[in-house]
Design a protein around this motif. Sequence first.
Motif, PDB file in Angstrom:
ATOM      1  N   GLN A  35       0.827  -1.203   0.000  1.00 44.70           N
ATOM      2  CA  GLN A  35       0.000   0.000   0.000  1.00 44.70           C
ATOM      3  C   GLN A  35       0.866   1.261   0.000  1.00 44.70           C
ATOM      4  OE1 GLN A  35      -3.206   0.158   2.862  1.00 44.70           O
ATOM      5  NE2 GLN A  35      -3.292   2.375   2.803  1.00 44.70           N
ATOM      6  N   SER A  36       1.986   1.198   0.717  1.00 51.79           N
ATOM      7  CA  SER A  36       2.887   2.355   0.772  1.00 51.79           C
ATOM      8  C   SER A  36       3.428   2.705  -0.616  1.00 51.79           C
ATOM      9  CB  SER A  36       4.046   2.074   1.729  1.00 51.79           C
ATOM     10  OG  SER A  36       4.775   0.922   1.307  1.00 51.79           O
ATOM     11  N   HIS A  37       3.585   1.680  -1.465  1.00 50.80           N
ATOM     12  CA  HIS A  37       4.092   1.895  -2.811  1.00 50.80           C
ATOM     13  C   HIS A  37       3.063   2.652  -3.651  1.00 50.80           C
ATOM     14  CE1 HIS A  37       6.842   1.315  -6.054  1.00 50.80           C
ATOM     15  NE2 HIS A  37       6.045   0.537  -6.757  1.00 50.80           N
ATOM     16  N   VAL A  38       1.785   2.295  -3.496  1.00 53.01           N
ATOM     17  CA  VAL A  38       0.714   3.006  -4.205  1.00 53.01           C
ATOM     18  C   VAL A  38       0.660   4.458  -3.745  1.00 53.01           C
ATOM     19  CG1 VAL A  38      -1.792   3.166  -4.539  1.00 53.01           C
ATOM     20  CG2 VAL A  38      -0.661   0.933  -4.595  1.00 53.01           C
ATOM     21  N   THR A  39       0.709   4.654  -2.416  1.00 50.32           N
ATOM     22  CA  THR A  39       0.681   6.021  -1.860  1.00 50.32           C
ATOM     23  C   THR A  39       1.849   6.842  -2.380  1.00 50.32           C
ATOM     24  OG1 THR A  39      -0.378   5.187   0.161  1.00 50.32           O
ATOM     25  CG2 THR A  39       0.663   7.349   0.280  1.00 50.32           C
ATOM     26  N   MET A  40       3.032   6.242  -2.427  1.00 50.70           N
ATOM     27  CA  MET A  40       4.229   6.940  -2.892  1.00 50.70           C
ATOM     28  C   MET A  40       4.093   7.336  -4.366  1.00 50.70           C
ATOM     29  SD  MET A  40       8.124   5.498  -3.229  1.00 50.70           S
ATOM     30  CE  MET A  40       7.593   4.407  -4.553  1.00 50.70           C
ATOM     31  N   GLN A  41       3.571   6.437  -5.193  1.00 46.72           N
ATOM     32  CA  GLN A  41       3.422   6.734  -6.616  1.00 46.72           C
ATOM     33  C   GLN A  41       2.458   7.897  -6.843  1.00 46.72           C
ATOM     34  OE1 GLN A  41       2.462   3.397  -9.074  1.00 46.72           O
ATOM     35  NE2 GLN A  41       4.327   2.275  -8.585  1.00 46.72           N
ATOM     36  N   ILE A  42       1.346   7.897  -6.119  1.00 45.83           N
ATOM     37  CA  ILE A  42       0.370   8.980  -6.271  1.00 45.83           C
ATOM     38  C   ILE A  42       0.960  10.299  -5.775  1.00 45.83           C
ATOM     39  CG2 ILE A  42      -1.905   9.831  -5.568  1.00 45.83           C
ATOM     40  CD1 ILE A  42      -1.930   7.473  -7.558  1.00 45.83           C
ATOM     41  N   GLN A  43       1.679  10.255  -4.668  1.00 46.64           N
ATOM     42  CA  GLN A  43       2.311  11.472  -4.149  1.00 46.64           C
ATOM     43  C   GLN A  43       3.335  12.021  -5.136  1.00 46.64           C
ATOM     44  OE1 GLN A  43       3.830  10.190  -0.349  1.00 46.64           O
ATOM     45  NE2 GLN A  43       1.939  10.713   0.748  1.00 46.64           N
ATOM     46  N   GLN A  44       4.120  11.143  -5.741  1.00 42.12           N
ATOM     47  CA  GLN A  44       5.119  11.586  -6.720  1.00 42.12           C
ATOM     48  C   GLN A  44       4.451  12.199  -7.947  1.00 42.12           C
ATOM     49  OE1 GLN A  44       7.546   8.145  -7.503  1.00 42.12           O
ATOM     50  NE2 GLN A  44       8.784   8.405  -5.642  1.00 42.12           N
ATOM     51  N   LEU A  45       3.345  11.624  -8.350  1.00 45.85           N
ATOM     52  CA  LEU A  45       2.609  12.152  -9.489  1.00 45.85           C
ATOM     53  C   LEU A  45       2.035  13.532  -9.161  1.00 45.85           C
ATOM     54  CD1 LEU A  45       1.862  11.283 -12.352  1.00 45.85           C
ATOM     55  CD2 LEU A  45      -0.207  10.204 -11.424  1.00 45.85           C
ATOM     56  N   GLU A  46       1.497  13.668  -7.948  1.00 44.50           N
ATOM     57  CA  GLU A  46       0.948  14.967  -7.525  1.00 44.50           C
ATOM     58  C   GLU A  46       2.042  16.023  -7.428  1.00 44.50           C
ATOM     59  OE1 GLU A  46      -1.019  13.787  -3.908  1.00 44.50           O
ATOM     60  OE2 GLU A  46      -2.982  13.664  -4.873  1.00 44.50           O
ATOM     61  N   GLU A  47       3.194  15.636  -6.903  1.00 46.55           N
ATOM     62  CA  GLU A  47       4.311  16.578  -6.787  1.00 46.55           C
ATOM     63  C   GLU A  47       4.827  16.983  -8.158  1.00 46.55           C
ATOM     64  OE1 GLU A  47       5.898  14.684  -2.543  1.00 46.55           O
ATOM     65  OE2 GLU A  47       7.160  14.582  -4.339  1.00 46.55           O
ATOM     66  N   GLU A  48       4.883  16.034  -9.073  1.00 49.57           N
ATOM     67  CA  GLU A  48       5.398  16.323 -10.395  1.00 49.57           C
ATOM     68  C   GLU A  48       4.484  17.276 -11.157  1.00 49.57           C
ATOM     69  OE1 GLU A  48       6.087  12.817 -12.690  1.00 49.57           O
ATOM     70  OE2 GLU A  48       7.618  13.770 -13.903  1.00 49.57           O
ATOM     71  N   LEU A  49       3.179  17.118 -10.980  1.00 49.92           N
ATOM     72  CA  LEU A  49       2.207  17.970 -11.662  1.00 49.92           C
ATOM     73  C   LEU A  49       1.848  19.211 -10.861  1.00 49.92           C
ATOM     74  CD1 LEU A  49      -0.212  15.173 -12.959  1.00 49.92           C
ATOM     75  CD2 LEU A  49       1.413  16.481 -14.310  1.00 49.92           C
ATOM     76  N   ASN A  50       2.256  19.197  -9.588  1.00 46.99           N
ATOM     77  CA  ASN A  50       1.974  20.317  -8.688  1.00 46.99           C
ATOM     78  C   ASN A  50       0.467  20.548  -8.527  1.00 46.99           C
ATOM     79  OD1 ASN A  50       2.743  22.377  -6.904  1.00 46.99           O
ATOM     80  ND2 ASN A  50       2.653  23.946  -8.506  1.00 46.99           N
ATOM     81  N   VAL A  51      -0.259  19.445  -8.410  1.00 47.72           N
ATOM     82  CA  VAL A  51      -1.711  19.509  -8.195  1.00 47.72           C
ATOM     83  C   VAL A  51      -2.100  18.439  -7.176  1.00 47.72           C
ATOM     84  CG1 VAL A  51      -2.239  20.358 -10.511  1.00 47.72           C
ATOM     85  CG2 VAL A  51      -2.207  17.886 -10.071  1.00 47.72           C
ATOM     86  N   LYS A  52      -3.337  18.506  -6.718  1.00 46.12           N
ATOM     87  CA  LYS A  52      -3.911  17.478  -5.860  1.00 46.12           C
ATOM     88  C   LYS A  52      -4.838  16.632  -6.719  1.00 46.12           C
ATOM     89  CE  LYS A  52      -3.638  16.374  -1.436  1.00 46.12           C
ATOM     90  NZ  LYS A  52      -2.332  16.105  -0.817  1.00 46.12           N
TER      91      LYS A  52
END
Length: 297
Positions: A35-52
């Motif tokens: 589950q931590s891997h899924v959370t990390m991927q979504i967080q990285q995607l949000e950070e990269e796009l600078n959106v929620k």
Amino acid sequence: MIKGVFMDLKHLQTFLCLCEIKNFTKTAEHLHYAQSHVTMQIQQLEEELNVKLFERLGKKISLTTDGQKLIPYAQKMLSLSKDIEFQFAKQDNGRIVIGASESLCLYRLPNIIKLFSNQYPSVEVCLYVLESNDYLSLLANNTIDIAFVLDRPLAHLHFEKVLQIPETIGIFSLPQHPLAQKKNVSLKDLANQRLIVTKKECCYRQQFDYDLNKIKITPHIVLETSSIQVIKQSVLSGLGICVLPEFVVQDEMKQNQLKAIEYLTHYSIQSQLIYHRDKWLSPSLKHFIDMAKKLIE
């Protein structure tokens, strides 16, 4: 302003999966990740796009406006990625993925796949048995290339339908069953009958249930299963009567093992061959579609 965006395609795949399932734990299980891997991927995607992308309220999550905007781009990027992979793959690595309803897997596809494989031995055919009506999302995220389904007629701007064959849905029993001897059977005659039925997600089961509910009949269900073979064997053993597409019981009817009860359904059910309108059709996929149309029509 977003600079230097280089999104990982796996992150986009995880994002689309989470959009469908709307649960981090179940998404992780589906993708075989922690589950931590899924959370990390979504967080990285949000950070990269600078959106929620998601709103998190306790255990519930929902897409933000930016999350909704990302969906079609993610789908196109993954689709293009798969098409590029196929385009530059060696001929002996060709592969088509078919998603199909169980009844069509058993009674319509084997002859098509056999003929196709004889003509195109270098192309691998992967069959994905559909257990629910989620084939549109599987087409949209490119999990499957085409869908061969038994369902209500599809009308959708984003999908192409290249084959539609009306199917007869009937009620079947042993030849000696009392209702098999009766003329003009009505729904009321089914009130106390032992019924063997498909799962509630099944399109013709839903229409049958609707007919019974309309005249306030509570069905006497003795067995509910997604397996067509189990349903037929249960009827043959004398357990009860069933509701099935006529094409799946043709052999048993020819051998006088099963008989159609004289109850006329008017269900709008079709065998349909569908793909996403943005899907790049490889030569082998085009050949498969053409072959399926010729053999079935």
